[in-house]
Design a protein around this motif. Sequence first.
Motif, PDB file in Angstrom:
ATOM      1  N   CYS A   1       0.830  -1.000  -0.137  1.00 24.93           N
ATOM      2  CA  CYS A   1       0.008   0.021  -0.047  1.00 24.93           C
ATOM      3  C   CYS A   1       0.938   1.388   0.146  1.00 24.93           C
ATOM      4  O   CYS A   1       1.872   1.422   0.697  1.00 24.93           O
TER       5      CYS A   1
ATOM      6  N   LYS B   1      -0.808   4.305   0.403  1.00 28.21           N
ATOM      7  CA  LYS B   1      -1.421   5.262   0.743  1.00 28.21           C
ATOM      8  C   LYS B   1      -1.232   6.108   2.199  1.00 28.21           C
ATOM      9  O   LYS B   1      -1.529   6.963   2.458  1.00 28.21           O
TER      10      LYS B   1
ATOM     11  N   CYS C   1      -2.356   5.930   5.270  1.00 31.86           N
ATOM     12  CA  CYS C   1      -3.435   6.369   6.240  1.00 31.86           C
ATOM     13  C   CYS C   1      -2.722   6.507   7.787  1.00 31.86           C
ATOM     14  O   CYS C   1      -1.906   5.492   7.936  1.00 31.86           O
TER      15      CYS C   1
ATOM     16  N   CYS D   1      -2.254   3.421  10.143  1.00 29.25           N
ATOM     17  CA  CYS D   1      -2.169   2.201   9.735  1.00 29.25           C
ATOM     18  C   CYS D   1      -0.904   1.659   9.403  1.00 29.25           C
ATOM     19  O   CYS D   1      -0.153   2.378   8.885  1.00 29.25           O
TER      20      CYS D   1
ATOM     21  N   VAL E   1       0.125  -1.221   7.464  1.00 29.49           N
ATOM     22  CA  VAL E   1       0.101  -2.018   6.534  1.00 29.49           C
ATOM     23  C   VAL E   1       1.214  -1.290   5.290  1.00 29.49           C
ATOM     24  O   VAL E   1       2.037  -2.199   4.978  1.00 29.49           O
TER      25      VAL E   1
ATOM     26  N   ASN F   1      -5.231  -2.935  -1.430  1.00 28.15           N
ATOM     27  CA  ASN F   1      -5.820  -1.928  -2.078  1.00 28.15           C
ATOM     28  C   ASN F   1      -6.284  -2.432  -3.551  1.00 28.15           C
ATOM     29  O   ASN F   1      -5.310  -2.111  -4.550  1.00 28.15           O
TER      30      ASN F   1
END
Length: 445
Positions: free
Chosen positions: A157, A159, A161, A164, A166, A202
Amino acid sequence: MKKAFVRSYGCQMNAYDAARMADVLGQEGYAATDSVEEADIVVLNTCHIREKAAEKVYSELGRLRVLKGERKLAGQDTRIVVAGCVAQAEGSEILARAPAVDVVVGPQSYHRLPELLARSRETRVVDTEFPVEDKFDHLPARRNKGVSAFLTVQEGCDKFCAFCVVPYTRGAEVSRSVAAVTAEAAKLAEAGVREITLIGQNVNAYHGEGLDGGSAGLADLTRAVAAIPGIGRIRYTTSHPNDMGEDLIRAHAEIPALMPYLHLPVQSGSDRVLQAMNRKHTGEQYRRLIERIRAARPDIALSSDFIVGFPGETEAEFEDTMRLVADIGFQSAFSFKYSPRPGTPAADREDAVPESVKSERLAALQALLDRQRHAYQNAAVGSLTEVLVEKVGRHPGQVAGKTPHLLAVQFEAPASSIGRFVAVRIVEAGANSLFGEAVPRAEAA
Ligand code: SAH
Ligand code: SF4
Ligand code: F3S
C-alpha cells in the motif's frame, strides 16, 4: 509422516499466505494438521493491525514454549516459526521476547521457508527482507482448494493512512500480471473452484501487466478471470474509495460473474477526521460514490470498515459517522476502536480519546450496524436466490453456501451438490445464517 500446523491471525491475505506456506511445507513432506500438539513445525501467521492482534501472538508463543519443552522431553523436535506482519514489524525483537521461536519470516520472503528451517538447526533465523525475486515465482502449486478461493493479485500500500501499519509491514504497492493471475485462477477452476475472490490491500489500485503488454486495471483483470471456464463468481477485496474508477463501477453493471457485493471502507463520516486520517476524501464524496455504484448495480450489498475514537474525534464528529451509516445502510461491516500503532503518524498524537469513550462509541455504532444487518437478512426472507454450495451444513442432510450478496444459507440437499449453483427460496432468517429450500430448476426459471 512429519506434520505442520499453520495458523492465520489476520486478514484474507494473511489467510492466503498461510495456505501458501502450508503448500511450501507440503512440498517438503509435511502433512497439514489441526492439532498443534502433534506438529513438528508450528507457523503463526501474525497480524500487526491493532495492538490486541499483535499481543495475542506473544501469549500463544508462551504456551508453545511449554509445549516445545514437553515434546523435547519425549524426544521430539518442534520448530516454531513466526510469520506475517508482526514478524515484519518487529523482526529480531521477537527472538528476544520469545525464546522458543526458531524462525522469523516476513510476508515477502516465506517462499524461502525450507532454507530458513534448515538454517535454524544451527542458529535462530530472521528474514524480513523485501527480496528482489518474486515469491509467487517460487511457490509450489496450490493444494487445498475447496469451492471458493482467495487469490492475491495486488499487495502492499502506498496510501499511508495516519493510523495504519500496512504500508510498513507489506511494503509498496505491487501488482501481479494478468497472465500470472489467470494462470493461477485456471488451475483453481480445473480443481473445482467456482468462486474466486481477488485480494489486495488496495485491490482496486491494481495495475498489472495486461495480456497485450499494456497496463491493465481491476476491471480488465476481472473480465479476464470471468472468461475462465468454470469460474462462476468473482469478488474482490479490499478497495479504497479513491481508486473506485468509472471502468470498475461499469464492470459491476456489465460482468455477470462479478458479484453484487462491495466492501468499501470509509473509516469515518467526519470530514475533519477523514482529513486527519489522511484518507484524502470527504464524507460527501463517499456518499456520491455510493450513489454512482448503486446506479450501476442497484442491488449491490455494501460493507465497510470503521474506526471510532481516532485521536481528537469529538462527539459531534462521531455522530457524523452514525449519520453516514444511517443514510447509506450497510449489509455488514467491521468496526474497531482506534489502536495506536508504533511507527504510524497518528501514534504520536497527544489528543487520545479515553478508552471508556471509545467503548461507548463502538457499542453505539455496532448496535446500529447490527440492526442494519438484521434488517438486510430479514428482507431476504421469501426471495429466490442462487446459492453456491460450499460445504456440508451444521445438521445432517444440510449443506451450506452463499448467495451472490454473500449471505450464508443452509438448506437440505445431498453433499453431492457441493460445488454447484442451486436455486434456493429463503424461508427464515437466523442470527448468522439464512435457511432455505432448494427449488427445482424449472420452477426457478
Ligand atoms: N486497505 C484497507 C484496510 C486494511 S486494514 C483500506 O484501506 O480500507 C483493515 C481495517 O483495519 C481498516 O479498514 C481499519 O478500519 C482497521 N484499522 C487499521 N489500522 C487500525 C488501527 N490502528 N486501529 C484500529 N483499526 C485499524
Ligand atoms: Fe492501511 Fe490506508 Fe493502506 Fe488501507 S489504504 S492498507 S487503511 S494505509
Ligand atoms: Fe494484519 Fe498484515 Fe493483514 S497487519 S490485516 S495481516 S496485512
